[in-house]
Scaffold this motif. Structure first.
Motif, PDB file in Angstrom:
ATOM      1  N   TYR A   1       0.825  -1.214   0.000  1.00 38.16           N
ATOM      2  CA  TYR A   1       0.000   0.000   0.000  1.00 38.16           C
ATOM      3  C   TYR A   1       0.857   1.261   0.000  1.00 38.16           C
ATOM      4  CZ  TYR A   1      -3.799   3.195   1.105  1.00 38.16           C
ATOM      5  OH  TYR A   1      -4.717   4.219   1.071  1.00 38.16           O
ATOM      6  N   SER A   2       1.871   1.287   0.880  1.00 35.24           N
ATOM      7  CA  SER A   2       2.775   2.435   0.938  1.00 35.24           C
ATOM      8  C   SER A   2       4.096   1.976   1.555  1.00 35.24           C
ATOM      9  CB  SER A   2       2.177   3.583   1.757  1.00 35.24           C
ATOM     10  OG  SER A   2       3.108   4.646   1.887  1.00 35.24           O
TER      11      SER A   2
ATOM     12  N   LYS B   1      -3.025   5.765  -5.621  1.00 30.19           N
ATOM     13  CA  LYS B   1      -1.586   5.567  -5.491  1.00 30.19           C
ATOM     14  C   LYS B   1      -0.843   5.888  -6.782  1.00 30.19           C
ATOM     15  CE  LYS B   1      -0.300   1.710  -3.683  1.00 30.19           C
ATOM     16  NZ  LYS B   1      -0.211   0.259  -3.486  1.00 30.19           N
TER      17      LYS B   1
END
Length: 331
Positions: A208-209, A326
């Motif tokens: 995700y990050s 994203k």
């Protein structure tokens, strides 16, 4: 007073722990709906499709693909991609055929171990040399293919005695294909390990990050290398199932499974940008891909059109699962 690390930890945990949105729930149901629609359509086109023998043939054909794609799913969940799985599976099939006469029952564990090490080396190159996973595994695909051609003499390597790998192509209780049982066990073990350990949040937070995951104290590098290691091991195990079925290893034996494997991952609902999805979804995707192949033959469409279908499916599936929050700039 909050620190950057604590803020990142809270935001990363919230991203992983937050409940799925309505769109995500709909996306997660789409593979199952697609599978159900395909079964109904194939049953309408050929009533014999619902016979036990036909259904068992489908799950048997889907087993190597499911194992191959399940391992690669972990890499995708981390935000990477492994393009070398099919070439590594082909190389593993050659090694297995060559090693069986000398190692016997130890041959297939040795092959799986070697494939796992090859996957881990690619992960280490990606992490420590900071090379995109696409480039690393694209190079790995070329390297593995070339090694397979060299060690096999660019020819199929027959298996003289398949006693030690016969478990990969037999019947359990006289009906269920053993390859399908192996695939279910592999996926269940992977899913269980991920769920009962911190790996679930670590893998998804990394995908995700990655920056937030690092600030939160997650060992991102180890998580990535581990994902590539598992992907390599699954490629080796898929090769064992293929060799048990064909009684031979070949330098291109599994090459045709790359597109179907990627298609199975994205059809299953795993976001190509990482952070969302799961290995069980990939199993559904593998069944959908296999049924599509069966459906083409039933309706009389040439197998030459399979790659066109897989390419279109991948584009559509990525369009549906892509987390555009994203991806600020599409290049």
């Amino acid at each position: 007073m909050s620190t950057p690390a604590s803020t990142a930890k809270r935001s990363g945990s919230a991203a992983v722990a937050a409940g799925p949105t309505a769109a995500e729930r709909l996306t997660s149901l789409m593979p199952v709906l697609a599978l159900a629609v395909l079964v109904v359509a194939l049953a309408a086109a050929d009533p014999d499709f619902l016979r036990r023998s036909s259904l068992m043939a489908v799950v048997d054909a889907a087993a190597p693909l499911a194992v191959l794609a399940a391992g690669a799913t972990l890499v995708v969940l981390c935000g990477g991609i492994d393009l070398s799985i099919a070439a590594l599976a082909s190389l593993s099939s050659v090694l297995l055929a060559l090693w069986l006469p000398g190692l016997d029952a130890l041959a297939w564990p040795a092959v799986v171990a070697v494939a796992a090490v090859a996957g881990a080396l690619q992960g280490a190159a990606h992490v420590f040399l900071r090379i995109p996973s696409f480039i690393v595994t694209l190079g790995g695909m070329s390297v593995f293919s070339s090694i397979a051609l060299v060690v096999s003499g660019a020819a199929t390597v027959p298996v003289v005695d398949d006693t030690s790998i016969r478990w990969g192509f037999s019947r359990v209780l006289g009906t269920v294909p053993s390859a399908a049982v192996v695939a279910v066990v592999v996926v269940a073990v992977l899913a269980l390990i991920v769920k009962v350990t911190p790996l679930d949040s670590s893998i998804k937070a990394t995908g995700y990050s990655e920056a937030a995951a690092r600030l939160a104290g997650i060992p991102v590098d180890l998580v990535k290398i581990g994902a590539f290691c598992v992907s390599g091991a699954c490629a080796g195990l898929a090769a064992v199932l293929l060799v048990a079925r064909t009684f031979s290893g070949g330098p291109t034996l599994a090459d045709s499974l790359l597109l179907p494997a990627v298609a199975a991952i994205v059809i299953g609902g795993t976001a190509i940008t990482g952070g969302h999805g799961g290995v069980w979804r990939t199993v559904v995707g593998a069944l959908v891909v296999t049924l599509l192949r069966v459906g083409l033959s039933i309706v009389g469409v040439s197998a030459a059109y399979e790659s066109i279908l897989y390419g279109a499916i991948i584009v559509v599936a990525v369009a549906l699962t892509l987390d555009r929050s994203k991806v600020l700039v599409v290049k």
